[in-house]
Design an enzyme around this catalytic site. Structure first.
Site, PDB file in Angstrom:
ATOM      1  N   GLN A 145      31.909  89.137 -19.259  1.00  0.00           N
ATOM      2  CA  GLN A 145      31.997  88.963 -20.709  1.00  0.00           C
ATOM      3  C   GLN A 145      33.312  89.540 -21.239  1.00  0.00           C
ATOM      4  O   GLN A 145      33.623  89.373 -22.415  1.00  0.00           O
ATOM      5  CB  GLN A 145      30.826  89.661 -21.391  1.00  0.00           C
ATOM      6  CG  GLN A 145      29.461  89.105 -20.992  1.00  0.00           C
ATOM      7  CD  GLN A 145      28.329  89.906 -21.592  1.00  0.00           C
ATOM      8  OE1 GLN A 145      28.153  89.948 -22.794  1.00  0.00           O
ATOM      9  NE2 GLN A 145      27.557  90.563 -20.731  1.00  0.00           N
ATOM     10  N   ASN A 146      34.051  90.231 -20.373  1.00  0.00           N
ATOM     11  CA  ASN A 146      35.284  90.894 -20.799  1.00  0.00           C
ATOM     12  C   ASN A 146      36.452  89.913 -20.870  1.00  0.00           C
ATOM     13  O   ASN A 146      36.526  88.965 -20.085  1.00  0.00           O
ATOM     14  CB  ASN A 146      35.635  92.036 -19.843  1.00  0.00           C
ATOM     15  CG  ASN A 146      34.550  93.094 -19.809  1.00  0.00           C
ATOM     16  OD1 ASN A 146      33.783  93.230 -20.758  1.00  0.00           O
ATOM     17  ND2 ASN A 146      34.488  93.853 -18.731  1.00  0.00           N
ATOM     18  N   ASP A 181      39.618  91.138 -20.638  1.00  0.00           N
ATOM     19  CA  ASP A 181      40.740  91.754 -19.927  1.00  0.00           C
ATOM     20  C   ASP A 181      40.915  91.100 -18.560  1.00  0.00           C
ATOM     21  O   ASP A 181      40.111  90.261 -18.139  1.00  0.00           O
ATOM     22  CB  ASP A 181      40.537  93.274 -19.800  1.00  0.00           C
ATOM     23  CG  ASP A 181      39.298  93.648 -18.974  1.00  0.00           C
ATOM     24  OD1 ASP A 181      39.226  93.257 -17.790  1.00  0.00           O
ATOM     25  OD2 ASP A 181      38.411  94.356 -19.501  1.00  0.00           O
ATOM     26  N   HIS A 190      34.026  84.712 -22.222  1.00  0.00           N
ATOM     27  CA  HIS A 190      34.530  84.833 -23.587  1.00  0.00           C
ATOM     28  C   HIS A 190      36.042  84.667 -23.699  1.00  0.00           C
ATOM     29  O   HIS A 190      36.634  85.088 -24.685  1.00  0.00           O
ATOM     30  CB  HIS A 190      34.091  86.183 -24.168  1.00  0.00           C
ATOM     31  CG  HIS A 190      32.602  86.313 -24.263  1.00  0.00           C
ATOM     32  ND1 HIS A 190      31.950  87.529 -24.219  1.00  0.00           N
ATOM     33  CD2 HIS A 190      31.635  85.368 -24.397  1.00  0.00           C
ATOM     34  CE1 HIS A 190      30.648  87.325 -24.318  1.00  0.00           C
ATOM     35  NE2 HIS A 190      30.428  86.024 -24.419  1.00  0.00           N
ATOM     36  N   GLY A 195      27.500  97.509 -16.701  1.00  0.00           N
ATOM     37  CA  GLY A 195      28.123  97.843 -17.978  1.00  0.00           C
ATOM     38  C   GLY A 195      27.856  96.870 -19.108  1.00  0.00           C
ATOM     39  O   GLY A 195      28.703  96.678 -19.973  1.00  0.00           O
ATOM     40  N   SER A 211      24.463  95.477 -21.726  1.00  0.00           N
ATOM     41  CA  SER A 211      23.066  95.617 -22.111  1.00  0.00           C
ATOM     42  C   SER A 211      22.262  94.357 -21.843  1.00  0.00           C
ATOM     43  O   SER A 211      21.031  94.380 -21.837  1.00  0.00           O
ATOM     44  CB  SER A 211      22.963  95.963 -23.600  1.00  0.00           C
ATOM     45  OG  SER A 211      23.459  94.891 -24.385  1.00  0.00           O
TER      46      SER A 211
END
Length: 232
Positions: A86-87, A89, A104, A173, A175
């Site tokens: 989902q990061n 970076d 994303h 990392g 939820s």
């Protein structure tokens, strides 16, 4: 070779110094989500959005992969590992992982503001800023290749197919409360072993779930030792 699918969220990168959006003192504290991360906001104030993500991109350049990123890359020698993140970076790439799906978008890419899902307009920009007047190959203003709220998540389908193939699922990392990413776990076989790594886990117990209440940098190593049958 066992297939391990890894779902990662902001928690894997916080130890590299990258702020999570939703955490205490996170990015949403200073920039309301509706101002910098929605489809409508781009048309309302594109300069603000460019400034916000240009700053994030500049900050990313100085960050380095931590032990969790590096461990996942190293374990490709022993397992077939696919990462769904989902990061935005690029720390998984910089650590050396080779199979990565970004749900994303990617901070180091720009795209068309006319059709943000058109991959033919994607361009690698590294850590350089996007300026007003920079054009995509379709003639529209370049914008960050970030999937904003109110926009479809093009890679959710490919991510679901990868999760279906998992012999082992590792969640790091995140939820798993934010959709559509949270729905990915439903694609896994109900009997697939799941390793959930988070210093403050919030999950319901189930037979196939192993919870490791540690930061990613130590929790990922521990999960692989457990998978390999070592005594912890």
């Amino acid at each position: 070779m066992k297939k391990i699918v890894v779902l990662t969220g902001a928690g894997i990168s916080v130890e590299s110094g990258i702020k999570a959006f939703r955490s205490e003192d996170g990015l949403w504290e200073n920039y309301p989500v509706e101002d910098v991360a929605t489809h409508g906001a781009w048309f309302k104030n594109p300069q603000l959005i460019l400034d916000f993500y240009n700053t994030m991109r500049t900050n990313l350049e100085s960050k380095k992969p931590n032990r969790a990123h590096i461990c996942l890359a190293e374990k490709e020698k022993e397992y077939d590992i696919s990462i769904v993140t989902q990061n935005v970076d690029n720390l998984h790439e910089r650590a050396g992982s080779s199979k990565i799906i970004h749900l994303h978008g990617e901070l180091t890419k720009a795209c068309s503001s006319r059709d943000e899902a058109d991959e033919s307009t994607f361009v690698e920009i590294g850590y350089k800023p996007i300026k007003m007047g920079d054009k995509a190959n379709d003639g529209s203003q370049l914008r960050p290749q970030i999937v904003f709220f109110e926009e479809a998540v093009p890679n959710i389908g490919p991510a679901g197919k990868v999760v279906q193939q998992a012999d082992i699922l590792m969640i790091i990392g995140t939820s798993m409360q934010v959709y559509p990413a949270a729905g990915l776990i439903r694609y896994a076989n109900p009997k697939t072993p799941i390793y959930f790594i988070d210093p403050k886990p919030c999950v319901s117990p189930q037979a196939n779930l192993t919870v490791i209440a540690e930061p990613a940098s130590t929790g990922v190593d521990k999960a692989f030792r457990m998978i390999e049958g070592e005594t912890i």
